[in-house]
Design a protein around this motif. Structure first.
Motif, PDB file in Angstrom:
ATOM      1  N   HIS A 150     -25.956  -0.785   6.008  1.00 46.06           N
ATOM      2  CA  HIS A 150     -24.822   0.067   5.657  1.00 46.06           C
ATOM      3  C   HIS A 150     -24.575   0.020   4.166  1.00 46.06           C
ATOM      4  O   HIS A 150     -25.077  -0.852   3.459  1.00 46.06           O
ATOM      5  CB  HIS A 150     -23.571  -0.372   6.435  1.00 46.06           C
ATOM      6  N   ASP A 156     -25.136  -7.388   6.090  1.00 44.08           N
ATOM      7  CA  ASP A 156     -24.182  -8.413   5.652  1.00 44.08           C
ATOM      8  C   ASP A 156     -24.823  -9.801   5.667  1.00 44.08           C
ATOM      9  O   ASP A 156     -25.330 -10.258   6.696  1.00 44.08           O
ATOM     10  CB  ASP A 156     -22.928  -8.399   6.541  1.00 44.08           C
ATOM     11  N   ARG A 168     -12.914  -7.824   6.631  1.00 41.12           N
ATOM     12  CA  ARG A 168     -14.068  -7.976   7.514  1.00 41.12           C
ATOM     13  C   ARG A 168     -14.112  -9.357   8.153  1.00 41.12           C
ATOM     14  O   ARG A 168     -13.951 -10.375   7.481  1.00 41.12           O
ATOM     15  CB  ARG A 168     -15.353  -7.772   6.694  1.00 41.12           C
ATOM     16  N   HIS A 221     -27.380  -2.487   2.555  1.00 39.57           N
ATOM     17  CA  HIS A 221     -27.524  -3.926   2.792  1.00 39.57           C
ATOM     18  C   HIS A 221     -27.221  -4.276   4.239  1.00 39.57           C
ATOM     19  O   HIS A 221     -26.643  -3.487   4.995  1.00 39.57           O
ATOM     20  CB  HIS A 221     -26.615  -4.729   1.853  1.00 39.57           C
TER      21      HIS A 221
HETATM   22 FE   LIG Z   1     -21.366  -4.982   3.984  1.00 39.41          FE
END
Ligand SMILES: [Fe+2]
Length: 290
Positions: free
Chosen positions: A247, A104, A262, A102
Motif C-alpha cells: 500500500h 508495513d 494504526r 510498502h
Molecule cells: Fe503503511
C-alpha cells in the motif's frame, strides 16, 4: 455490487460491497468492537483473506484504546521499533514518508500479518490510500518471471540503505531481514510478492540490476487492475492482510493535517515456495555491530 457473504450468516443485514474485481470490499452495517462474538471475528478474517483489504465507514465510536482492543482479537499486537504505544499515529506533520509502495514493517522477520488503520483527522480532499493485491500481481507475471521471482531473495532494511525512502542512520536501532521475493501465504496458500520501500537489494544481484528488477515487479504491483483506492472520512477503518498486499498513501493535500492511527498484529515468519524461512540479520532493537 452486493454479494451474499460469510458475514451475513453471522450478522443479518451486513452487506459486502465489492469495490474492484481483484481487491477491496466495503463491509456495511456492522459496528466494530472488541466485544464482537468469535464467529464474527472469524467471518471478518475470512473476508480479509478473500478481499485483501476491507473498509468500514462510520466507526467514530472507536478511540485508540477501543481500536487496540478490537485489533488484538485477530492476534497479538506487533512490537514497534518506536516503543510500545498500542496505536502508532501516522501524522502528516513530521512522520516518515508513507507515499511509496510498502509492506508495513517488512524489515522484520515476522512482520505484521494484519494492519488496522483508523481515520482520525482527514483532509477535506486528498490523502487517499491505495492498496495492491500482491497475489494478483504475482499471477499476472509471465511464467518465466514467476520462476525468477520464486528464486529471488531480497534484503529488507530499516533504516534503509536503499535508494528509496530512508537514509542511513547508525544511531538508530537496525532491523534487517532476508525475505524470499515470493512467500506462500500461511492461510490461503497463495503466492504473494514481498517487496516495497524497505528493500535494499536482491541477494546475489548487483545494485543496478536490483534496481531494474524492482522497477519491473513494481510495475505489476502498481498496475491499476491490481489496486483499490480509498477516499477516507473521519471514523473510517481499513483492515488489510499485510501478507497479501502492498500500500501507499497519497501526498496531495498540501498543508492540511492528516492523522491516521494504526494497530498491527504480529505475523508469521514468511516461507518461500521451496519451504525456506526468512532470515533475520538484525532484530528489533538490537544495536548494529561495529
Ligand atoms: Fe503503511
Amino acid at each position: 455490487m452486493i454479494e451474499m457473504n460469510v458475514i451475513e450468516n453471522v450478522i443479518p443485514c451486513t452487506d459486502v460491497v465489492k469495490l474492484t474485481p481483484r481487491i477491496g470490499a466495503e463491509i456495511r452495517n456492522i459496528k466494530l468492537s472488541a466485544d464482537l462474538p468469535e464467529q464474527t471475528i472469524a467471518a471478518i478474517n475470512e473476508l480479509l483473506l478473500e478481499y485483501k483489504v476491507i473498509f468500514f465507514r462510520d466507526q467514530g465510536h472507536l478511540n485508540d484504546t477501543e481500536q487496540e482492543r478490537f485489533s488484538i482479537r485477530f492476534g497479538n499486537a506487533s512490537p514497534y521499533p518506536e516503543g510500545t504505544r498500542p496505536i502508532f499515529e501516522i501524522d502528516s506533520v513530521g512522520d516518515l514518508p508513507t507515499d511509496i509502495w510498502h509492506i508495513d514493517w517488512s524489515c522484520m522477520d515476522a512482520y505484521p500479518k494484519i494492519s488496522v488503520l483508523r481515520g482520525v483527522v482527514i483532509p477535506s480532499i486528498g490523502g487517499d490510500t491505495v492498496w495492491s493485491n500482491t497475489a494478483a500481481a504475482y499471477r499476472d507475471l509471465p511464467p518465466t518471471l514467476q520462476r525468477l521471482a520464486d528464486e529471488l531473495w531480497a534484503v529488507h532494511s530499516y533504516p534503509g540503505s536503499s535508494n528509496k525512502i530512508y537514509t542511513e542512520d547508525f544511531t538508530r536501532p537496525r532491523i534487517e531481514t532476508e525475505h524470499p521475493v515470493v512467500r506462500v501465504h500461511p492461510e490461503t496458500g497463495e503466492r504473494t510478492l514481498v517487496l516495497g520501500s524497505y528493500v535494499a537489494g536482491f541477494l546475489g544481484i548487483p545494485r543496478y540490476d536490483s534496481h531494474k528488477l524492482c522497477e519491473l515487479f513494481d510495475s505489476h504491483i502498481a498496475a491499476p487492475e491490481n489496486t483499490v483506492r480509498w477516499k477516507w472520512k473521519q471514523g473510517d477503518v481499513a483492515i488489510w492482510d499485510n501478507r497479501a498486499t502492498m500500500h501507499r498513501a497519497t501526498k496531495d493535500y498540501g498543508d492540511q493535517r492528516r492523522i491516521v492511527g494504526r494497530a498491527t498484529i504480529q505475523g508469521e515468519v514468511p516461507v518461500s515456495v521451496d519451504g525456506r524461512q526468512s532470515i533475520a540479520r538484525f532484530k528489533f532493537m538490537e544495536p548494529r555491530p561495529g
